[in-house]
Design a protein around this motif. Structure first.
Motif, PDB file in Angstrom:
ATOM      1  N   HIS A   1      89.956  10.373  67.808  1.00  0.00           N
ATOM      2  CA  HIS A   1      90.270  10.538  66.389  1.00  0.00           C
ATOM      3  C   HIS A   1      91.539  11.363  66.226  1.00  0.00           C
ATOM      4  N   GLN A   2      92.358  10.964  65.272  1.00  0.00           N
ATOM      5  CA  GLN A   2      93.589  11.692  64.980  1.00  0.00           C
ATOM      6  C   GLN A   2      93.542  12.204  63.550  1.00  0.00           C
ATOM      7  N   VAL A   3      93.920  13.450  63.398  1.00  0.00           N
ATOM      8  CA  VAL A   3      94.026  14.077  62.083  1.00  0.00           C
ATOM      9  C   VAL A   3      95.503  14.082  61.713  1.00  0.00           C
ATOM     10  N   GLU A   4      95.838  13.380  60.653  1.00  0.00           N
ATOM     11  CA  GLU A   4      97.245  13.212  60.253  1.00  0.00           C
ATOM     12  C   GLU A   4      97.487  13.931  58.935  1.00  0.00           C
ATOM     13  N   GLY A   5      98.544  14.711  58.880  1.00  0.00           N
ATOM     14  CA  GLY A   5      98.937  15.389  57.664  1.00  0.00           C
ATOM     15  C   GLY A   5     100.401  15.126  57.351  1.00  0.00           C
ATOM     16  N   VAL A   6     100.728  14.829  56.092  1.00  0.00           N
ATOM     17  CA  VAL A   6     102.098  14.523  55.679  1.00  0.00           C
ATOM     18  C   VAL A   6     102.380  15.255  54.373  1.00  0.00           C
ATOM     19  N   VAL A   7     103.517  15.964  54.328  1.00  0.00           N
ATOM     20  CA  VAL A   7     103.956  16.643  53.108  1.00  0.00           C
ATOM     21  C   VAL A   7     105.382  16.182  52.811  1.00  0.00           C
ATOM     22  N   ALA A   8     105.597  15.594  51.663  1.00  0.00           N
ATOM     23  CA  ALA A   8     106.914  15.112  51.241  1.00  0.00           C
ATOM     24  C   ALA A   8     107.346  15.916  50.015  1.00  0.00           C
ATOM     25  N   ASP A   9     108.473  16.627  50.151  1.00  0.00           N
ATOM     26  CA  ASP A   9     108.952  17.451  49.048  1.00  0.00           C
ATOM     27  C   ASP A   9     110.444  17.727  49.270  1.00  0.00           C
ATOM     28  N   TYR A  10     111.059  18.358  48.295  1.00  0.00           N
ATOM     29  CA  TYR A  10     112.481  18.646  48.369  1.00  0.00           C
ATOM     30  C   TYR A  10     112.733  19.880  49.239  1.00  0.00           C
ATOM     31  N   ASN A  11     113.713  19.762  50.163  1.00  0.00           N
ATOM     32  CA  ASN A  11     114.229  20.886  50.950  1.00  0.00           C
ATOM     33  C   ASN A  11     113.155  21.578  51.793  1.00  0.00           C
ATOM     34  N   LEU A  12     112.265  20.822  52.394  1.00  0.00           N
ATOM     35  CA  LEU A  12     111.285  21.400  53.313  1.00  0.00           C
ATOM     36  C   LEU A  12     111.954  21.732  54.646  1.00  0.00           C
TER      37      LEU A  12
ATOM     38  N   GLU B   1     116.733   8.393  59.575  1.00  0.00           N
ATOM     39  CA  GLU B   1     116.752   6.977  59.932  1.00  0.00           C
ATOM     40  C   GLU B   1     115.433   6.290  59.604  1.00  0.00           C
ATOM     41  N   MET B   2     114.358   7.073  59.492  1.00  0.00           N
ATOM     42  CA  MET B   2     113.059   6.511  59.118  1.00  0.00           C
ATOM     43  C   MET B   2     112.865   6.522  57.599  1.00  0.00           C
ATOM     44  N   LEU B   3     113.308   7.605  56.934  1.00  0.00           N
ATOM     45  CA  LEU B   3     112.995   7.786  55.508  1.00  0.00           C
ATOM     46  C   LEU B   3     113.957   7.042  54.591  1.00  0.00           C
ATOM     47  N   LEU B   4     115.261   7.112  54.891  1.00  0.00           N
ATOM     48  CA  LEU B   4     116.239   6.557  53.951  1.00  0.00           C
ATOM     49  C   LEU B   4     116.136   5.044  53.789  1.00  0.00           C
ATOM     50  N   PRO B   5     115.846   4.253  54.847  1.00  0.00           N
ATOM     51  CA  PRO B   5     115.647   2.815  54.598  1.00  0.00           C
ATOM     52  C   PRO B   5     114.479   2.522  53.665  1.00  0.00           C
ATOM     53  N   MET B   6     113.508   3.424  53.566  1.00  0.00           N
ATOM     54  CA  MET B   6     112.380   3.215  52.659  1.00  0.00           C
ATOM     55  C   MET B   6     112.773   3.419  51.206  1.00  0.00           C
ATOM     56  N   GLY B   7     113.878   4.141  50.978  1.00  0.00           N
ATOM     57  CA  GLY B   7     114.283   4.471  49.630  1.00  0.00           C
ATOM     58  C   GLY B   7     113.940   5.878  49.224  1.00  0.00           C
ATOM     59  N   VAL B   8     113.561   6.731  50.183  1.00  0.00           N
ATOM     60  CA  VAL B   8     113.262   8.131  49.882  1.00  0.00           C
ATOM     61  C   VAL B   8     114.558   8.846  49.558  1.00  0.00           C
ATOM     62  N   PRO B   9     114.613   9.690  48.504  1.00  0.00           N
ATOM     63  CA  PRO B   9     115.859  10.399  48.158  1.00  0.00           C
ATOM     64  C   PRO B   9     116.392  11.223  49.326  1.00  0.00           C
ATOM     65  N   GLU B  10     117.726  11.400  49.381  1.00  0.00           N
ATOM     66  CA  GLU B  10     118.362  12.056  50.515  1.00  0.00           C
ATOM     67  C   GLU B  10     117.984  13.528  50.629  1.00  0.00           C
ATOM     68  N   ASP B  11     117.703  14.205  49.505  1.00  0.00           N
ATOM     69  CA  ASP B  11     117.392  15.633  49.552  1.00  0.00           C
ATOM     70  C   ASP B  11     115.902  15.888  49.743  1.00  0.00           C
ATOM     71  N   VAL B  12     115.148  14.855  50.104  1.00  0.00           N
ATOM     72  CA  VAL B  12     113.705  14.998  50.359  1.00  0.00           C
ATOM     73  C   VAL B  12     113.477  15.055  51.863  1.00  0.00           C
ATOM     74  N   ASN B  13     112.724  16.043  52.293  1.00  0.00           N
ATOM     75  CA  ASN B  13     112.295  16.143  53.689  1.00  0.00           C
ATOM     76  C   ASN B  13     110.795  15.916  53.764  1.00  0.00           C
ATOM     77  N   VAL B  14     110.350  15.356  54.875  1.00  0.00           N
ATOM     78  CA  VAL B  14     108.926  15.075  55.085  1.00  0.00           C
ATOM     79  C   VAL B  14     108.497  15.739  56.389  1.00  0.00           C
ATOM     80  N   ILE B  15     107.569  16.678  56.302  1.00  0.00           N
ATOM     81  CA  ILE B  15     106.989  17.287  57.495  1.00  0.00           C
ATOM     82  C   ILE B  15     105.650  16.612  57.767  1.00  0.00           C
ATOM     83  N   ALA B  16     105.337  16.429  59.040  1.00  0.00           N
ATOM     84  CA  ALA B  16     104.117  15.697  59.397  1.00  0.00           C
ATOM     85  C   ALA B  16     103.590  16.220  60.711  1.00  0.00           C
ATOM     86  N   TRP B  17     102.305  15.999  60.918  1.00  0.00           N
ATOM     87  CA  TRP B  17     101.688  16.388  62.173  1.00  0.00           C
ATOM     88  C   TRP B  17     100.494  15.485  62.450  1.00  0.00           C
ATOM     89  N   GLY B  18     100.242  15.255  63.721  1.00  0.00           N
ATOM     90  CA  GLY B  18      99.076  14.503  64.156  1.00  0.00           C
ATOM     91  C   GLY B  18      98.287  15.337  65.138  1.00  0.00           C
TER      92      GLY B  18
END
Length: 600
Positions: free
Chosen positions: A321-332, A391-408
């Motif tokens: 089992h994997q526990v996945e967490g994702v936070v998408a916000d400005y300037n993380l 390279e992963m976020l911008l093709p999706m259309g996520v704004p440039e000043d948004v960072n996404v932190i994640a962990w598995g």
């Protein structure tokens, strides 16, 4: 009803070997008797007897035989005309139940030679107690109406009532420890404001599992996940066409500030179906939907199964089992990720964490997360984390000043820590003890009944944090007042000076740091000091001035103070940044990457 008295009797008995000695004589006596009056060659004597080594040494120590050289051979002769086999006599006395005629010293010697053994016989003497009776009267457990009306209760004997008895536990099902910890993980995520992602697709295509995450095709990064490819259906072809072209473009030719991987991206590889190797594929789908529907700061989580071609051992399973967490916000930042992980694990009661630099194709920077397992007495890896690449976020259309932190994170390994299990196969698989599922306590934060103490500790810690913040605020006010005064000589007070120590082995000097320190000297004021640890007895002359070249640099900007410590640490040097705790960077490559960022 009865009294019991225990009696212990000890006696000596001959072993099987001791019985043979009592019949045929001791080993040394057999050797003496095998030597004729005119002597015998030692090789002939060795071939004619068994246990010759024990008997020969004992006969020599008793002074019964001697050995001399005769040409190239050794001749064994008798030293005395006759002998008394005391060992045989003593063993025959013990065999005849006359062990008291043999002193204890000889008994202990024969015991060491495994000719004798001490037998302990325990017996119990039973007697009549004060309540002894030959008839058994069953005590009554209930007081009935007939006993009261007839008066027979006066003559009856009743069982005593146990008011502290818990009663018979009701038959019911029991949650597996994994389910208990999963429920606690989920509750913590919900308390922290996360939204659960749908994870019902165990079968995923390579596009969302790899390509959307900027993992190149035919690259070792995919082999590291050991995917299990599907045979039927082998492929799927339903992809967002515009997004598909952007992913192909960033892989093959680059874009969004990246040069890409420069290879021929193939659609047929992206269409292959497999058992998902991580729930990050679900996160990619959710981020794509979030960007299409209009971005807003969001927090997602998921807890579900993933599949790898892993070799089973004490800490690895092929299905886990994997526990996945994702936070998408400005300037993380990376600090937000570390703080989130500390907060999350502290709610689980796990406070010993370590973060080590790592490589992931879709995150930069990346970290491995380790927890200390007290049963195994070592740090075990529980997952990976990092900041998603543009390279992963911008093709999706996520704004440039948004960072996404994640962990598995793994679900099984934190469960092992909480329940004190050393082998993951005791938790999942054919070797699971079902009684363990029944007996395991409910997973809760105050397992030892220390909730009140924990609240007091938390309150003290909170007060100390407030006091430290107040001190920092006072220091900042002093710095600001100093910067406003032009006579104090301070410049660039908003820039923080750096100080770190590099611990290196004199047998493996980090030569790459010499070049980097010279480059840094053109931009920063460099101060270098060198010390030798007590574990190092001698420093070669060529290392005594190592890194001291730029110590007199007059560069402008921040001051970088480097303390070089020679110590026996092996091939990988360590960089310890002050005053940040857990700021250790291991390995010359990782240290070079850290210093190179100061040049960007």
């Amino acid at each position: 009803l009865v009294t019991v008295e225990q009696e212990v009797h000890k006696k000596w008995e001959l072993t099987d070997e001791g019985t043979k000695v009592a019949e045929n004589g001791s080993h040394e006596a057999v050797v003496y008797n095998a030597v004729p009056p005119n002597g015998i060659l030692q090789s002939d004597l060795t071939n004619s007897l068994a246990n010759i080594k024990v008997g020969f040494n004992k006969a020599m120590s008793c002074g019964w035989i001697s050995i001399s050289k005769q040409g190239n051979e050794s001749l064994v002769t008798r030293k005395v005309d006759s002998i008394i086999d005391l060992v045989q006599q003593h063993l025959r006395l013990i065999q005849a139940d006359k062990s008291n005629e043999v002193d204890d010293a000889h008994k202990q010697e024969y015991r060491k030679r495994k000719l004798l053994q001490e037998v302990v016989i325990k017996s119990f003497l039973l007697g009549k107690g004060k309540d002894f009776t030959v008839s058994v009267e069953k005590a009554e457990s209930d007081l009935t109406v007939e006993m009261i009306t007839g008066g027979s209760w006066r003559e009856k004997k009743f069982k005593p009532y146990n008011l502290d008895a818990l009663g018979v536990p009701p038959a019911c099902g029991h949650l597996h420890p994994l389910l208990r910890v999963r429920a606690e993980f989920r509750q913590i995520f919900l308390e922290m404001g996360f939204t659960e992602m749908p994870t019902n697709n165990y079968v995923e295509n390579s596009f969302w599992n790899f390509d959307a995450l900027f993992q190149p095709q035919q690259h070792p990064a995919r082999d590291a996940h050991d995917p299990k490819l599907m045979q039927n259906p082998r492929s799927s072809c339903h992809f967002p066409p515009e997004y598909l072209q952007k992913v192909k473009q960033v892989h093959s030719k680059g874009g969004y500030g990246s040069q890409g991987y420069g290879y021929d991206w193939k659609l047929e590889d992206a269409e292959k179906n497999l058992l998902r190797t991580h729930t990050t594929a679900v996160s990619a789908r959710m981020l794509y939907l979030l960007a299409r529907e209009g971005f807003k700061p969001s927090k997602y989580f998921s807890i579900d199964r993933v599949f790898r071609n892993e070799t089973l051992d004490a800490t690895h399973l092929a299905e886990f089992h994997q526990v996945e967490g994702v936070v998408a916000d400005y300037n993380l930042t990376l600090g937000d990720l570390i703080g989130t992980l500390y907060e999350f694990f502290s709610k689980l009661g796990i406070t010993q964490l370590q973060f080590k630099p790592a490589y992931n194709p879709y995150t930069e920077p990346s970290m491995e997360v380790f927890c200390y397992h007290t049963g195994l007495r070592k740090w075990i890896e529980v997952g990976n984390s990092g900041v998603f690449r543009p390279e992963m976020l911008l093709p999706m259309g996520v704004p440039e000043d948004v960072n996404v932190i994640a962990w598995g994170l793994s679900l099984e390994r934190p469960t092992m820590i909480k329940y004190g299990l050393n082998n993951i196969r005791d938790l999942v698989g054919a070797k699971v003890n079902l009684q363990m599922v029944h007996d395991s306590p409910i997973c809760r934060l105050d397992k030892n009944g220390t909730l009140g103490t924990d609240l007091q500790t938390l309150e003290q810690r909170w007060n100390s944090i407030l006091l430290r913040l107040e001190q920092l605020y006072t220091e900042l006010r002093k710095l600001k007042n100093s910067s406003d005064n032009p006579e104090n000589g301070f410049q660039n007070v908003d820039e923080q000076n750096l100080e770190f120590a590099i611990v290196s082995d004199p047998h493996h000097p980090p030569y790459s740091l010499v070049i980097l320190s010279k480059l840094l000297a053109d931009r920063y004021r460099i101060k270098v000091s060198s010390h030798a640890h007590s574990s190092v007895a001698f420093i070669p002359s060529e290392l005594q001035s190592f890194l001291t070249g730029p110590s007199n640099s007059v560069g402008t900007g921040r001051t970088i103070k480097i303390t070089l410590i020679w110590k026996k640490v092996g091939k990988d040097p360590l960089l310890i940044q002050c005053p940040i705790s857990n700021g250790t960077i291991a390995g010359e490559v990782n240290i070079a990457r850290y210093l190179n960022r100061l040049l960007e």
